[in-house]
Scaffold this motif. Structure first.
Motif, PDB file in Angstrom:
ATOM      1  N   GLU A 111       0.805  -1.216   0.000  1.00 20.99           N
ATOM      2  CA  GLU A 111       0.000   0.000   0.000  1.00 20.99           C
ATOM      3  C   GLU A 111       0.842   1.272   0.000  1.00 20.99           C
ATOM      4  O   GLU A 111       0.300   2.368  -0.116  1.00 20.99           O
ATOM      5  CB  GLU A 111      -0.937  -0.006   1.212  1.00 20.99           C
ATOM      6  CG  GLU A 111      -1.973  -1.134   1.163  1.00 20.99           C
ATOM      7  CD  GLU A 111      -2.929  -1.102   2.337  1.00 20.99           C
ATOM      8  OE1 GLU A 111      -2.702  -0.300   3.259  1.00 20.99           O
ATOM      9  OE2 GLU A 111      -3.895  -1.885   2.333  1.00 20.99           O
ATOM     10  N   THR A 112       2.171   1.137   0.109  1.00 21.60           N
ATOM     11  CA  THR A 112       3.031   2.336   0.165  1.00 21.60           C
ATOM     12  C   THR A 112       4.118   2.288  -0.909  1.00 21.60           C
ATOM     13  O   THR A 112       3.917   2.752  -2.020  1.00 21.60           O
ATOM     14  CB  THR A 112       3.653   2.485   1.565  1.00 21.60           C
ATOM     15  OG1 THR A 112       4.329   1.245   1.922  1.00 21.60           O
ATOM     16  CG2 THR A 112       2.575   2.767   2.613  1.00 21.60           C
ATOM     17  N   SER A 113       5.273   1.721  -0.562  1.00 22.76           N
ATOM     18  CA  SER A 113       6.441   1.795  -1.445  1.00 22.76           C
ATOM     19  C   SER A 113       6.267   1.091  -2.783  1.00 22.76           C
ATOM     20  O   SER A 113       6.862   1.506  -3.789  1.00 22.76           O
ATOM     21  CB  SER A 113       7.679   1.242  -0.725  1.00 22.76           C
ATOM     22  OG  SER A 113       7.464  -0.083  -0.296  1.00 22.76           O
ATOM     23  N   LEU A 114       5.477   0.038  -2.843  1.00 19.56           N
ATOM     24  CA  LEU A 114       5.298  -0.673  -4.106  1.00 19.56           C
ATOM     25  C   LEU A 114       4.450   0.108  -5.107  1.00 19.56           C
ATOM     26  O   LEU A 114       4.334  -0.294  -6.264  1.00 19.56           O
ATOM     27  CB  LEU A 114       4.665  -2.052  -3.878  1.00 19.56           C
ATOM     28  CG  LEU A 114       5.557  -3.123  -3.248  1.00 19.56           C
ATOM     29  CD1 LEU A 114       4.856  -4.471  -3.236  1.00 19.56           C
ATOM     30  CD2 LEU A 114       6.891  -3.241  -3.980  1.00 19.56           C
ATOM     31  N   ARG A 115       3.861   1.221  -4.676  1.00 17.36           N
ATOM     32  CA  ARG A 115       3.066   2.037  -5.590  1.00 17.36           C
ATOM     33  C   ARG A 115       3.897   3.139  -6.241  1.00 17.36           C
ATOM     34  O   ARG A 115       3.365   4.053  -6.863  1.00 17.36           O
ATOM     35  CB  ARG A 115       1.857   2.624  -4.844  1.00 17.36           C
ATOM     36  CG  ARG A 115       0.925   1.534  -4.339  1.00 17.36           C
ATOM     37  CD  ARG A 115      -0.315   2.094  -3.660  1.00 17.36           C
ATOM     38  NE  ARG A 115      -1.241   2.705  -4.596  1.00 17.36           N
ATOM     39  CZ  ARG A 115      -2.100   2.037  -5.355  1.00 17.36           C
ATOM     40  NH1 ARG A 115      -2.129   0.719  -5.314  1.00 17.36           N
ATOM     41  NH2 ARG A 115      -2.927   2.667  -6.161  1.00 17.36           N
ATOM     42  N   ASP A 116       5.230   3.032  -6.126  1.00 18.90           N
ATOM     43  CA  ASP A 116       6.152   3.950  -6.790  1.00 18.90           C
ATOM     44  C   ASP A 116       5.987   3.811  -8.308  1.00 18.90           C
ATOM     45  O   ASP A 116       6.010   2.703  -8.844  1.00 18.90           O
ATOM     46  CB  ASP A 116       7.587   3.613  -6.375  1.00 18.90           C
ATOM     47  CG  ASP A 116       8.594   4.642  -6.873  1.00 18.90           C
ATOM     48  OD1 ASP A 116       8.700   4.811  -8.112  1.00 18.90           O
ATOM     49  OD2 ASP A 116       9.264   5.269  -6.033  1.00 18.90           O
ATOM     50  N   LEU A 117       5.835   4.937  -8.992  1.00 19.79           N
ATOM     51  CA  LEU A 117       5.583   4.903 -10.435  1.00 19.79           C
ATOM     52  C   LEU A 117       6.745   4.311 -11.230  1.00 19.79           C
ATOM     53  O   LEU A 117       6.549   3.768 -12.320  1.00 19.79           O
ATOM     54  CB  LEU A 117       5.269   6.307 -10.945  1.00 19.79           C
ATOM     55  CG  LEU A 117       3.891   6.875 -10.552  1.00 19.79           C
ATOM     56  CD1 LEU A 117       3.741   8.301 -11.061  1.00 19.79           C
ATOM     57  CD2 LEU A 117       2.772   5.997 -11.109  1.00 19.79           C
ATOM     58  N   LEU A 165       0.438  -8.275  -6.937  1.00 18.61           N
ATOM     59  CA  LEU A 165       0.442  -7.369  -5.796  1.00 18.61           C
ATOM     60  C   LEU A 165       1.246  -6.112  -6.115  1.00 18.61           C
ATOM     61  O   LEU A 165       1.076  -5.074  -5.474  1.00 18.61           O
ATOM     62  CB  LEU A 165       1.032  -8.072  -4.563  1.00 18.61           C
ATOM     63  CG  LEU A 165       0.188  -9.241  -4.011  1.00 18.61           C
ATOM     64  CD1 LEU A 165       0.969 -10.021  -2.964  1.00 18.61           C
ATOM     65  CD2 LEU A 165      -1.116  -8.726  -3.420  1.00 18.61           C
ATOM     66  N   LEU A 166       2.109  -6.217  -7.128  1.00 14.34           N
ATOM     67  CA  LEU A 166       2.878  -5.057  -7.594  1.00 14.34           C
ATOM     68  C   LEU A 166       2.144  -4.412  -8.761  1.00 14.34           C
ATOM     69  O   LEU A 166       1.954  -5.046  -9.806  1.00 14.34           O
ATOM     70  CB  LEU A 166       4.271  -5.493  -8.048  1.00 14.34           C
ATOM     71  CG  LEU A 166       5.134  -4.430  -8.745  1.00 14.34           C
ATOM     72  CD1 LEU A 166       5.444  -3.283  -7.786  1.00 14.34           C
ATOM     73  CD2 LEU A 166       6.416  -5.055  -9.281  1.00 14.34           C
ATOM     74  N   PRO A 167       1.708  -3.144  -8.634  1.00 15.63           N
ATOM     75  CA  PRO A 167       1.034  -2.478  -9.743  1.00 15.63           C
ATOM     76  C   PRO A 167       1.909  -2.494 -10.995  1.00 15.63           C
ATOM     77  O   PRO A 167       3.108  -2.224 -10.934  1.00 15.63           O
ATOM     78  CB  PRO A 167       0.839  -1.046  -9.224  1.00 15.63           C
ATOM     79  CG  PRO A 167       0.765  -1.205  -7.734  1.00 15.63           C
ATOM     80  CD  PRO A 167       1.758  -2.280  -7.425  1.00 15.63           C
ATOM     81  N   GLY A 168       1.300  -2.839 -12.115  1.00 17.74           N
ATOM     82  CA  GLY A 168       2.045  -2.908 -13.357  1.00 17.74           C
ATOM     83  C   GLY A 168       2.226  -4.324 -13.858  1.00 17.74           C
ATOM     84  O   GLY A 168       2.446  -4.543 -15.045  1.00 17.74           O
ATOM     85  N   VAL A 169       2.130  -5.309 -12.954  1.00 18.01           N
ATOM     86  CA  VAL A 169       2.303  -6.704 -13.369  1.00 18.01           C
ATOM     87  C   VAL A 169       1.066  -7.186 -14.109  1.00 18.01           C
ATOM     88  O   VAL A 169       1.155  -7.748 -15.198  1.00 18.01           O
ATOM     89  CB  VAL A 169       2.607  -7.617 -12.165  1.00 18.01           C
ATOM     90  CG1 VAL A 169       2.584  -9.086 -12.592  1.00 18.01           C
ATOM     91  CG2 VAL A 169       3.956  -7.255 -11.558  1.00 18.01           C
ATOM     92  N   SER A 170      -0.108  -7.002 -13.540  1.00 19.22           N
ATOM     93  CA  SER A 170      -1.402  -7.454 -14.061  1.00 19.22           C
ATOM     94  C   SER A 170      -1.707  -8.853 -13.583  1.00 19.22           C
ATOM     95  O   SER A 170      -0.966  -9.799 -13.880  1.00 19.22           O
ATOM     96  CB  SER A 170      -1.462  -7.403 -15.593  1.00 19.22           C
ATOM     97  OG  SER A 170      -2.616  -8.063 -16.084  1.00 19.22           O
ATOM     98  N   ARG A 171      -2.811  -8.976 -12.860  1.00 22.15           N
ATOM     99  CA  ARG A 171      -3.241 -10.286 -12.374  1.00 22.15           C
ATOM    100  C   ARG A 171      -3.488 -11.239 -13.553  1.00 22.15           C
ATOM    101  O   ARG A 171      -2.989 -12.360 -13.585  1.00 22.15           O
ATOM    102  CB  ARG A 171      -4.522 -10.148 -11.543  1.00 22.15           C
ATOM    103  CG  ARG A 171      -4.964 -11.440 -10.862  1.00 22.15           C
ATOM    104  CD  ARG A 171      -6.346 -11.252 -10.263  1.00 22.15           C
ATOM    105  NE  ARG A 171      -6.417 -10.084  -9.395  1.00 22.15           N
ATOM    106  CZ  ARG A 171      -6.117 -10.090  -8.101  1.00 22.15           C
ATOM    107  NH1 ARG A 171      -5.735 -11.207  -7.518  1.00 22.15           N
ATOM    108  NH2 ARG A 171      -6.208  -8.980  -7.379  1.00 22.15           N
ATOM    109  N   SER A 172      -4.261 -10.767 -14.533  1.00 23.05           N
ATOM    110  CA  SER A 172      -4.542 -11.629 -15.680  1.00 23.05           C
ATOM    111  C   SER A 172      -3.283 -11.848 -16.513  1.00 23.05           C
ATOM    112  O   SER A 172      -3.029 -12.957 -17.002  1.00 23.05           O
ATOM    113  CB  SER A 172      -5.658 -11.039 -16.543  1.00 23.05           C
ATOM    114  OG  SER A 172      -5.268  -9.808 -17.112  1.00 23.05           O
ATOM    115  N   GLY A 173      -2.463 -10.811 -16.667  1.00 16.56           N
ATOM    116  CA  GLY A 173      -1.238 -10.947 -17.439  1.00 16.56           C
ATOM    117  C   GLY A 173      -0.278 -11.951 -16.830  1.00 16.56           C
ATOM    118  O   GLY A 173       0.313 -12.778 -17.534  1.00 16.56           O
TER     119      GLY A 173
END
Length: 281
Positions: A111-117, A165-173
């Motif tokens: 919810e914090t550091s992993l949301r780094d762009l 859980l890391l934004p950018g990976v994609s659950r479906s991808g």
């Protein structure tokens, strides 16, 4: 993020991108930053995913009913344990364990550091390339149906899902890439990806419901609007996506991921966007 217009736009994005291998969480994060809106946060994302998962429940209602019925029967009837639907029910449970354990263990980091762009941009590019390689490897092998799923493969699917859980990976991808690499057909990999996501998303969204309306979390009204829009759009996307991949590759999604990732890295590098917030000031 409390505005009704903001919520409607993000709900539309959630519905459009949840089932495509392009990362819905990345799109919510990136477009909020580009438009100068606050990061909607993990709670908002998790709750709006309830809308898209409701679309899965309705679209695959017959499959889900068959799986639940066979799985329940297998608990009391040994001969039913060889039923493909009963096995699939157990495999969904097994595949849900990795994301459940890792999500609980690293909730604060997620919810914090992993949301780094910068991490989001890197994930878009790297996992886009992984999807491309997996899709190419599938083309030269027998495309297995999901009825041939095994326990080790179910666990591999589960670990692939946990990467989302890391934004950018994609659950479906992530899960589709794993399925393709393991030799399953495009449509089989996608269908199982959608079914596997249900327990984790419903549990996560249910827990995050408790945070809505409190502190920095978005208010109930806009969140419910976004969730409703995500449901309607998500249902249409499921139908289109399954038809599309029955005769086409994932290459357009790979190209889109890489372009978005490169542009995002460029915007952060030149200072137009701040890594952990919206426009750089």
């Amino acid at each position: 993020m409390t505005g009704w217009i903001h919520a409607a736009v993000l709900g539309l994005l959630q519905g459009l991108t949840e089932f495509l291998p392009v990362s819905s969480s990345a799109h919510l994060r990136v477009f909020s930053a580009l438009l100068g809106w606050p990061d909607p946060g993990a709670a908002f994302t998790a709750v709006t995913q309830l809308g898209t998962e409701s679309a899965v429940l309705i679209y695959f209602r017959r499959d889900i009913a068959a799986i639940l019925g066979a799985w329940a029967a297998s608990l009391v009837s040994p001969e039913r344990r060889k039923d493909p639907n009963a096995r699939l029910g157990w495999f969904v449970i097994v595949g849900t364990l990795p994301i459940g354990v890792l999500g609980a263990a690293f909730q604060d980091t997620i919810e914090t550091s992993l949301r780094d762009l910068r991490l989001t941009a890197a994930a878009l590019i790297v996992f886009g390339l992984i999807l491309y390689v997996a899709d190419r490897s599938r083309a030269i092998r027998y495309a297995k149906p999901i009825s041939e799923l095994t326990f080790p493969h179910a666990l591999a699917y589960g670990f692939a899902q946990s990467l989302a859980l890391l934004p950018g990976v994609s659950r479906s991808g992530g899960t589709i890439s794993a399925g393709l690499a393991l030799g399953y057909g495009r449509e089989a990999a996608a269908r199982y990806s959608f079914l596997l996501a249900m327990p984790a998303v419903l549990a996560s969204g249910g827990l995050e419901l408790l945070k809505i309306g409190e502190g920095p979390a978005p208010a109930w009204g806009p969140t419910l609007l976004a969730t409703a829009i995500a449901f309607v759009v998500g249902y249409a996307v499921i139908a289109w996506f399954l038809r599309y991949i029955s005769g086409n590759s994932f290459t357009p999604f790979v190209v889109y991921r890489i372009v978005l990732g490169v542009v995002l890295l460029g915007l952060v590098t030149v200072g137009i966007l701040a890594p952990g917030a919206g426009p750089a000031g």
